[in-house]
Scaffold this active site. Structure first.
Site, PDB file in Angstrom:
ATOM      1  N   GLY A   1       0.818  -1.219   0.000  1.00  0.00           N
ATOM      2  CA  GLY A   1       0.000   0.000   0.000  1.00  0.00           C
ATOM      3  C   GLY A   1       0.839   1.251   0.000  1.00  0.00           C
ATOM      4  CB  ALA A   2       4.214   1.898  -1.087  1.00  0.00           C
ATOM      5  CB  SER A   3      -0.069   3.771  -4.588  1.00  0.00           C
ATOM      6  OG  SER A   3      -1.101   3.152  -3.854  1.00  0.00           O
TER       7      SER A   3
ATOM      8  CG  ASN B   1       0.996   1.212   4.894  1.00  0.00           C
ATOM      9  OD1 ASN B   1       0.677   1.923   5.854  1.00  0.00           O
ATOM     10  ND2 ASN B   1       0.572   1.467   3.652  1.00  0.00           N
TER      11      ASN B   1
ATOM     12  CB  SER C   1      -5.053   1.424  13.736  1.00  0.00           C
ATOM     13  OG  SER C   1      -5.908   2.498  14.082  1.00  0.00           O
TER      14      SER C   1
ATOM     15  CE1 TYR D   1      -8.814   0.479   9.606  1.00  0.00           C
ATOM     16  CE2 TYR D   1      -9.012   1.543  11.750  1.00  0.00           C
ATOM     17  CZ  TYR D   1      -8.306   1.320  10.575  1.00  0.00           C
ATOM     18  OH  TYR D   1      -7.077   1.934  10.406  1.00  0.00           O
TER      19      TYR D   1
ATOM     20  CE  LYS E   1      -5.645  -1.298  10.556  1.00  0.00           C
ATOM     21  NZ  LYS E   1      -4.415  -1.426   9.765  1.00  0.00           N
TER      22      LYS E   1
ATOM     23  CB  ILE F   1      -1.876   9.445   9.887  1.00  0.00           C
ATOM     24  CG1 ILE F   1      -1.339   8.646  11.095  1.00  0.00           C
ATOM     25  CG2 ILE F   1      -0.748   9.879   8.949  1.00  0.00           C
ATOM     26  CD1 ILE F   1      -0.365   9.367  11.996  1.00  0.00           C
TER      27      ILE F   1
HETATM   28  P1  NAP Z   1      -4.906   5.303   2.379  1.00  0.00           P
HETATM   29  O1  NAP Z   1      -4.499   6.717   2.289  1.00  0.00           O
HETATM   30  O2  NAP Z   1      -6.325   4.933   2.120  1.00  0.00           O
HETATM   31  O3  NAP Z   1      -3.941   4.423   1.434  1.00  0.00           O
HETATM   32  C1  NAP Z   1      -4.143   3.041   1.395  1.00  0.00           C
HETATM   33  C2  NAP Z   1      -3.040   2.394   0.600  1.00  0.00           C
HETATM   34  O4  NAP Z   1      -3.221   0.970   0.675  1.00  0.00           O
HETATM   35  C3  NAP Z   1      -3.062   2.740  -0.876  1.00  0.00           C
HETATM   36  O5  NAP Z   1      -1.729   2.730  -1.334  1.00  0.00           O
HETATM   37  C4  NAP Z   1      -3.870   1.596  -1.484  1.00  0.00           C
HETATM   38  O6  NAP Z   1      -3.545   1.333  -2.856  1.00  0.00           O
HETATM   39  C5  NAP Z   1      -3.391   0.446  -0.630  1.00  0.00           C
HETATM   40  N1  NAP Z   1      -4.318  -0.684  -0.558  1.00  0.00           N
HETATM   41  C6  NAP Z   1      -5.621  -0.673  -0.208  1.00  0.00           C
HETATM   42  N2  NAP Z   1      -6.129  -1.921  -0.254  1.00  0.00           N
HETATM   43  C7  NAP Z   1      -5.124  -2.730  -0.658  1.00  0.00           C
HETATM   44  C8  NAP Z   1      -5.038  -4.112  -0.939  1.00  0.00           C
HETATM   45  N3  NAP Z   1      -6.092  -4.925  -0.799  1.00  0.00           N
HETATM   46  N4  NAP Z   1      -3.844  -4.610  -1.364  1.00  0.00           N
HETATM   47  C9  NAP Z   1      -2.769  -3.791  -1.527  1.00  0.00           C
HETATM   48  N5  NAP Z   1      -2.801  -2.475  -1.287  1.00  0.00           N
HETATM   49  C10 NAP Z   1      -3.970  -1.953  -0.862  1.00  0.00           C
HETATM   50  O7  NAP Z   1      -4.608   4.727   3.847  1.00  0.00           O
HETATM   51  P2  NAP Z   1      -3.584   5.234   4.983  1.00  0.00           P
HETATM   52  O8  NAP Z   1      -4.301   6.204   5.830  1.00  0.00           O
HETATM   53  O9  NAP Z   1      -2.290   5.586   4.360  1.00  0.00           O
HETATM   54  O10 NAP Z   1      -3.463   3.895   5.841  1.00  0.00           O
HETATM   55  C11 NAP Z   1      -2.368   2.991   5.685  1.00  0.00           C
HETATM   56  C12 NAP Z   1      -2.408   2.008   6.842  1.00  0.00           C
HETATM   57  O11 NAP Z   1      -2.318   2.729   8.075  1.00  0.00           O
HETATM   58  C13 NAP Z   1      -3.695   1.195   6.922  1.00  0.00           C
HETATM   59  O12 NAP Z   1      -3.399  -0.109   7.365  1.00  0.00           O
HETATM   60  C14 NAP Z   1      -4.506   1.929   7.968  1.00  0.00           C
HETATM   61  O13 NAP Z   1      -5.443   1.091   8.601  1.00  0.00           O
HETATM   62  C15 NAP Z   1      -3.419   2.386   8.908  1.00  0.00           C
HETATM   63  N6  NAP Z   1      -3.752   3.533   9.752  1.00  0.00           N
HETATM   64  C16 NAP Z   1      -4.119   4.726   9.219  1.00  0.00           C
HETATM   65  C17 NAP Z   1      -4.418   5.789  10.065  1.00  0.00           C
HETATM   66  C18 NAP Z   1      -4.800   7.154   9.568  1.00  0.00           C
HETATM   67  O14 NAP Z   1      -5.186   7.999  10.419  1.00  0.00           O
HETATM   68  N7  NAP Z   1      -4.713   7.454   8.275  1.00  0.00           N
HETATM   69  C19 NAP Z   1      -4.346   5.619  11.444  1.00  0.00           C
HETATM   70  C20 NAP Z   1      -3.976   4.378  11.960  1.00  0.00           C
HETATM   71  C21 NAP Z   1      -3.679   3.351  11.086  1.00  0.00           C
HETATM   72  P3  NAP Z   1      -4.295   2.134  -4.081  1.00  0.00           P
HETATM   73  O15 NAP Z   1      -3.695   3.517  -4.113  1.00  0.00           O
HETATM   74  O16 NAP Z   1      -3.950   1.328  -5.272  1.00  0.00           O
HETATM   75  O17 NAP Z   1      -5.757   2.151  -3.752  1.00  0.00           O
END
Ligand code: NAP
Length: 267
Positions: free
Chosen positions: A10-12, A94, A158, A171, A175, A204
């Site tokens: 999920g690094a995009s 991630n 998380s 969710y 987690k 975040i």
């Molecule tokens: P995000 O902005 O929605 O980005 C998600 C990333 O994961 C994108 O690169 C997406 O790819 C990829 N992805 C989604 N489903 C996937 C799958 N089935 N296989 C491979 N890649 C997949 O999310 P984020 O906020 O960066 O969150 C990243 C991680 O941190 C998650 O595990 C989330 O639960 C955790 N987290 C986030 C927060 C927060 O506040 N943002 C807080 C705590 C934990 P595409 O671009 O191709 O869709």
């Protein structure tokens, strides 16, 4: 000398992208995994190369589409990483998803629950199993890989692992389950010199939290977190780099909160 190699799921976008960029800045070659957004993945990869170049490092970054919730995709992702770069020194679990609709736990359905479990738990669990076996194979062959550091597995969980949000129970459950990955694999892999860590992000600023931005702006402003600001993907990436570059050489199985102090109880 060959660069160490990081596979970041999920690094995009978001935290994964921020982590890939920080790792590139630390001299890692990076596999940029994504689910569907190819142009964002390409952007991350080229930004990684540019980021390293700024400090005179020459790294490579390649993109690989794979749904971490799908078994065949996980195998293809690991195969791609090894064929492209050789040994994997660091896996960052991630990739994760939030429910499409936040629904009260008295009403929420099974479809969303199954999706959370598949992508947020089963995916990283079995991807870790695959990568761990590859790391063990390397250790058995007496090679320490490109990195002078221990091989590492870092999982991004998380604050929802321990915080009840009754409008996204699926969710939270996913987690909480994911948090068991780290003690399990830390205990199993220590004998092979592989360090296993969990990073627990707070709130975040990414696409995931975009829909609830105003609500969280208000809560942070009202003092929800002792450090009164949103976290950034770079905040998480810096913590991953610290682990990856052996800042904790006598630790494994640790949970590192990167949350502005959200987890503190105060009176
Ligand atoms: P995000 O902005 O929605 O980005 C998600 C990333 O994961 C994108 O690169 C997406 O790819 C990829 N992805 C989604 N489903 C996937 C799958 N089935 N296989 C491979 N890649 C997949 O999310 P984020 O906020 O960066 O969150 C990243 C991680 O941190 C998650 O595990 C989330 O639960 C955790 N987290 C986030 C927060 C927060 O506040 N943002 C807080 C705590 C934990 P595409 O671009 O191709 O869709």
């Amino acid at each position: 000398m060959k660069n160490p190699v990081a596979l970041v799921t999920g690094a995009s976008r978001g935290i994964g992208r921020g982590t890939a960029l920080e790792l590139a800045g630390a001299g890692f070659d990076v596999v940029v995994n994504y689910a569907g957004n190819e142009s964002a993945a390409r952007q991350t990869a080229s930004d990684c190369v540019a980021r390293a170049a700024v400090i005179g490092r020459n790294i490579r970054a390649k993109i690989c589409q794979a749904d971490v919730g799908v078994s065949a995709d996980r195998k293809r992702l690991v195969g791609f990483s090894r064929e492209s770069f050789g040994d994997i020194d660091l896996l960052v679990n991630n990739a994760g998803v939030a429910p499409a609709v936040r629904a009260d736990i008295l009403e929420a359905g099974e479809e969303s629950f199954d999706r959370m479990i598949s992508i947020n738990v089963k995916g990283p669990y079995f991807l870790t199993q695959l990568v761990a076996k590859a790391m063990i194979e390397r250790a058995d062959q007496g090679s320490s890989g490109a990195s002078p550091c221990r091989a590492k597995i870092v999982t991004i969980s998380s604050l929802s692992a321990y915080t009840a949000s009754v409008n996204r129970g699926d969710y939270c459950v996913s987690k909480a389950a994911l948090s068991m990955l780290t003690p399990l694999f830390a205990a199993r892999l220590a004998e092979f010199g592989i360090g296993v860590f969990e990073i627990r992000p707070g709130i975040i600023a990414t696409d995931m939290t975009g829909p609830v931005k105003e609500k969280y702006d208000r809560l942070i402003g009202d003092g929800l977190t002792p450090i009164k600001r949103w976290g950034t993907p770079e905040d998480i990436g810096k913590a991953v780099v610290a682990i990856a570059t052996d800042a904790f050489p006598f630790s494994t199985g640790e949970v590192i909160n990167v949350d502005g102090g959200f987890h503190l109880r105060t009176l």
